[in-house]
Design an enzyme around this catalytic site. Structure first.
Site, PDB file in Angstrom:
ATOM      1  N   PHE A   1     -11.910  86.727 -48.305  1.00 38.91           N
ATOM      2  CA  PHE A   1     -11.614  85.797 -47.208  1.00 38.91           C
ATOM      3  C   PHE A   1     -10.921  86.541 -46.068  1.00 38.91           C
ATOM      4  O   PHE A   1      -9.905  86.145 -45.538  1.00 38.91           O
ATOM      5  CB  PHE A   1     -10.761  84.616 -47.718  1.00 38.91           C
ATOM      6  CG  PHE A   1     -10.811  83.402 -46.834  1.00 38.91           C
ATOM      7  CD1 PHE A   1     -12.014  82.761 -46.583  1.00 38.91           C
ATOM      8  CD2 PHE A   1      -9.658  82.902 -46.228  1.00 38.91           C
ATOM      9  CE1 PHE A   1     -12.062  81.640 -45.748  1.00 38.91           C
ATOM     10  CE2 PHE A   1      -9.701  81.788 -45.406  1.00 38.91           C
ATOM     11  CZ  PHE A   1     -10.907  81.155 -45.165  1.00 38.91           C
TER      12      PHE A   1
ATOM     13  N   GLY B   1     -25.320  95.497 -39.120  1.00 40.40           N
ATOM     14  CA  GLY B   1     -24.936  94.096 -38.888  1.00 40.40           C
ATOM     15  C   GLY B   1     -26.073  93.106 -38.727  1.00 40.40           C
ATOM     16  O   GLY B   1     -26.748  92.766 -39.696  1.00 40.40           O
TER      17      GLY B   1
ATOM     18  N   GLY C   1      -9.727  97.150 -30.207  1.00 43.61           N
ATOM     19  CA  GLY C   1     -10.007  96.724 -31.586  1.00 43.61           C
ATOM     20  C   GLY C   1     -11.383  97.161 -32.071  1.00 43.61           C
ATOM     21  O   GLY C   1     -11.855  96.719 -33.114  1.00 43.61           O
TER      22      GLY C   1
ATOM     23  N   GLU D   1     -10.601 101.637 -35.555  1.00 38.57           N
ATOM     24  CA  GLU D   1      -9.427 101.437 -36.407  1.00 38.57           C
ATOM     25  C   GLU D   1      -8.306 102.377 -35.967  1.00 38.57           C
ATOM     26  O   GLU D   1      -8.551 103.363 -35.272  1.00 38.57           O
ATOM     27  CB  GLU D   1      -9.784 101.775 -37.865  1.00 38.57           C
ATOM     28  CG  GLU D   1     -10.907 100.965 -38.460  1.00 38.57           C
ATOM     29  CD  GLU D   1     -10.507  99.547 -38.802  1.00 38.57           C
ATOM     30  OE1 GLU D   1      -9.318  99.327 -39.111  1.00 38.57           O
ATOM     31  OE2 GLU D   1     -11.381  98.662 -38.735  1.00 38.57           O
TER      32      GLU D   1
ATOM     33  N   ASP E   1     -19.148 106.410 -42.152  1.00 37.33           N
ATOM     34  CA  ASP E   1     -19.723 105.052 -42.147  1.00 37.33           C
ATOM     35  C   ASP E   1     -21.237 105.125 -41.921  1.00 37.33           C
ATOM     36  O   ASP E   1     -22.010 104.489 -42.649  1.00 37.33           O
ATOM     37  CB  ASP E   1     -19.049 104.227 -41.037  1.00 37.33           C
ATOM     38  CG  ASP E   1     -19.664 102.852 -40.891  1.00 37.33           C
ATOM     39  OD1 ASP E   1     -19.556 102.067 -41.839  1.00 37.33           O
ATOM     40  OD2 ASP E   1     -20.275 102.569 -39.834  1.00 37.33           O
TER      41      ASP E   1
ATOM     42  N   LYS F   1     -24.506 104.081 -44.536  1.00 37.15           N
ATOM     43  CA  LYS F   1     -25.633 103.210 -44.164  1.00 37.15           C
ATOM     44  C   LYS F   1     -26.961 103.944 -44.349  1.00 37.15           C
ATOM     45  O   LYS F   1     -27.959 103.359 -44.770  1.00 37.15           O
ATOM     46  CB  LYS F   1     -25.462 102.742 -42.722  1.00 37.15           C
ATOM     47  CG  LYS F   1     -24.295 101.784 -42.564  1.00 37.15           C
ATOM     48  CD  LYS F   1     -23.912 101.610 -41.119  1.00 37.15           C
ATOM     49  CE  LYS F   1     -22.729 100.667 -40.980  1.00 37.15           C
ATOM     50  NZ  LYS F   1     -22.168 100.684 -39.634  1.00 37.15           N
TER      51      LYS F   1
END
Lengths: 158, 339
Positions: free
Chosen positions: B8, B148, B201, B204, B215, B219
Site C-alpha cells: 500500500f 510503466g 522527485g 531518488e 534499473d 527491465k
C-alpha cells in the site's frame, strides 16, 4: 560478398552464356549485368557485372576458370560497402593512441575535441569503415577507453 | 472475482483510486468483482464481502482504517484461499526478490492469478514463476514491471503471436532520460540536471539504481526472458551508467545531430550503455518518456513510446486485471509461446 567484374567477350554468338557458366558454377548471383554489344573494340564486347559470391574463394575460382576458357578479365575487384560512424570518447588522456589506431579498412575522417577547464576532455571521432570491420573497431575503441579509464559512447546499432 | 492488493505504497494507493473510479466498468465485466484485502508492511485489512473502496480513499495509511489488523501478513490471507487474484506491489528488491517473491510463489502454487509491477521476483525467478503459473493454470501478468504504461508484453502476446523478435532496444529509465534531456536542451551539467531531478522527485535521494543503469538492466532481463525466450540474469548484462557524461560530450553529439541516451539493447548479448542516437530516430524521445523499439522477422520495426513510471503504471496493472477478469471461467491460462 559483392564483386565488380568487367569481361571482354569475343563478338560471336554464345560467348556470354559461356562466360556465365563459371560464375554460376561457383555460386555467383548476378546482381547487374551490362552487355555493351553496340560498343565492340577490335572485335571484343565489354560486359560489366556485379556478382554476389558466397566467398572470396568462390570468386577467385570463377576468375581462374574464366581465364582458362580464354576469356579476358579486364577488371575484378570486391565492392566494399562503407559505413560512416560517429563515436564520442570522454576522458581520453592519450589522443595519440586513437589517431595511431591502425585497423584494416578503418579510416578516421573527422576528429573534434573539446577541452574544458574543469571537465574531462571530450572527443568526437568520425570514421569510415567497411561493415565487416565495425565489431573489430568497437572492440578496439572499447579497450582503448577502458585502458585510459575513459567512457566510450558508440552509435546505437554499432 | 476477489482481489487482494499486497503493498500500500504509491502504486497500491493509486490503484485503489483507479478501482474506485472504474468500479462500475469492472463490475460490468465481472459483477462479483470486489477488493477483499489490502496488505501493507505491518498488517492488513480483510473483508470477505468486499472492502468499501470509498472509505479507503479517505485515509493515507492503511492502519488508520477501523478494521485494520496489525501484525497480519499477506501469507495469512494467501494461505487461506481468500482471494482469486493478487496484485503484488511491494517495493522492488533485486537482491533476493523479497517479500514479493514469497508472495508470488505462494499465490501461484495455490492457483491464484498474480499481477505485479514488482521487478525483483521477475528478474530473479522468471522461468520458475512462469512454470508455476502454467502448472497451476493461472495467470502471471507483469505489464507494469517494464516501461510503466507502455503495453509491450500485451502487444507482443496479442498482436505479434507469429513474429520472432530478433532485436530489441529501448530507453527504459525515465530518470536518466530526464537528466540527459535537460543536459541536451538546457546545456546544463550532469550534476545540476541530477539535482533538479531530485528536487522534482524524479530521481531518488540515492540515485545510483537509476543513473548507474541497474534499473534499466533489470527491465532488459525481464524483456529478454519474457519476449525472446532467453535465460538471462542480471549478471549477463554489460552495464554502463550515465555518471561520466559531460556537457561537452552532449554538445559534440548535438552538433552532429545525435542525442546521448541510456539505451538497453538485446541483440546477441544484453547491454545497457549510453549511446549516440540520431535525433530523428523514433526511439529518440525526451523528458521522462520511455521508448521501446522492437525488430521482428515479419513486422520488421515497431516503436512504442510512453511514460515508464509513476501513476501511469496503473494503466498497465488495470489492463492486466481486466485481462484476468475477462478470461475467468474460460479455458485454462497458459504462458504465451515464443516463436
Amino acid at each position: 560478398m559483392k564483386f565488380d567484374m568487367t569481361l571482354a567477350l569475343a563478338d560471336k554468338p554464345g560467348q556470354l552464356l559461356r562466360a556465365l557458366e563459371p560464375i554460376a558454377k561457383n555460386g555467383g548471383n548476378i546482381i547487374s549485368i551490362i552487355h555493351e554489344r553496340d560498343k565492340p573494340v577490335e572485335g571484343y564486347v565489354p560486359v560489366s557485372l556485379v556478382v554476389d559470391f558466397p566467398s572470396r574463394q568462390n570468386f577467385r575460382n570463377a576468375i581462374n576458370e574464366l581465364k582458362n576458357l580464354g576469356i579476358a578479365v579486364i577488371k575484378s575487384e570486391e565492392v566494399v560497402e562503407k559505413v560512416r560512424l560517429t563515436f564520442i570518447l570522454i576522458g581520453i588522456t592519450d589522443l595519440k593512441k586513437i589517431i595511431e589506431s591502425r585497423i584494416e579498412g578503418v579510416e578516421i575522417i573527422g576528429l573534434e575535441i573539446l577541452t574544458p577547464s574543469l571537465n574531462k576532455v571530450s572527443i568526437k571521432l568520425d570514421v569510415e569503415t567497411h561493415a565487416e570491420a565495425v565489431n573489430i573497431l568497437v572492440d578496439h575503441l572499447r579497450r582503448l577507453a577502458e585502458d585510459q579509464n575513459a567512457l566510450l559512447i558508440a552509435p546505437i546499432y554499432a | 472475482m476477489r482481489l487482494l492488493i499486497v503493498g500500500f505504497g504509491f502504486i497500491g494507493r493509486e490503484l485503489v483510486k483507479a478501482l474506485r473510479d472504474k468500479m462500475s466498468f469492472l463490475r460490468s465485466i465481472d459483477r462479483d468483482f470486489k477488493v477483499v484485502g489490502i496488505v501493507d508492511s505491518k498488517g492488513y485489512l480483510y473483508n470477505g464481502k468486499g472492502i468499501d473502496i470509498d472509505d479507503l480513499n479517505k485515509i493515507t495509511r492503511l492502519s488508520e482504517h477501523r478494521d485494520y489488523k496489525l501484525g497480519g501478513t499477506a501469507l495469512d490471507l494467501l494461505g487461506q484461499n481468500l482471494c482469486d487474484i493478487m496484485v503484488e506491489a511491494t517495493p522492488t528488491n533485486i537482491k533476493d526478490g523479497e517479500p514479493g517473491l514469497t508472495h508470488i510463489r505462494l499465490a501461484l502454487s495455490r492457483g491464484i492469478h498474480v499481477i505485479t509491477p514488482n521487478k525483483g521476483p521477475l528478474v530473479l525467478a522468471f522461468r520458475e514463476l512462469m512454470n508455476l503459473a502454467e502448472r497451476n493454470e493461472c495467470a502471471l501478468l507483469y505489464e507494469g514491471a517494464v516501461a510503466g504504461a507502455i503495453p509491450v508484453f500485451s502487444l507482443v502476446r496479442e498482436c505479434l503471436q507469429g513474429d520472432k523478435i530478433v532485436r530489441l532496444s529501448g530507453i527504459l529509465n525515465g530518470t536518466t532520460n530526464y537528466i540527459l534531456s535537460r543536459m541536451f536542451f538546457e546545456e546544463i551539467s550532469f550534476e545540476i540536471a541530477l539535482k533538479e531531478a531530485q528536487e522534482k522527485g524524479i530521481a531518488e535521494r540515492d540515485p545510483s539504481y537509476d543513473i548507474d543503469g541497474i534499473d534499466a538492466a533489470c527491465k532488459l532481463v525481464i524483456l529478454a526472458n519474457a519476449l525472446m525466450g532467453r535465460e538471462a540474469r542480471l549478471n549477463d548484462v554489460r552495464i554502463v551508467g550515465i555518471r561520466g557524461i559531460t556537457q561537452e560530450a552532449i554538445s559534440l553529439a548535438k552538433r552532429a545531430n545525435y542525442a546521448i541516451k541510456l539505451i538497453g539493447t538485446i541483440d546477441r548479448g544484453l547491454e545497457v550503455a549510453p549511446k549516440l542516437v540520431p535525433i530523428n530516430h523514433p526511439i529518440c524521445v525526451h523528458g521522462t518518456l520511455n521508448a521501446i523499439h522492437i525488430e521482428t522477422d515479419l513486422a520488421r520495426e515497431i516503436t512504442l513510446v510512453g511514460y515508464g513510471a509513476g501513476k501511469e503504471t496503473i494503466s498497465a496493472i488495470l489492463n492486466d486485471l481486466i485481462t484476468v477478469l475477462r478470461k475467468r471461467g474460460m479455458s485454462k491460462f497458459s504462458s504465451p509461446k515464443i516463436v
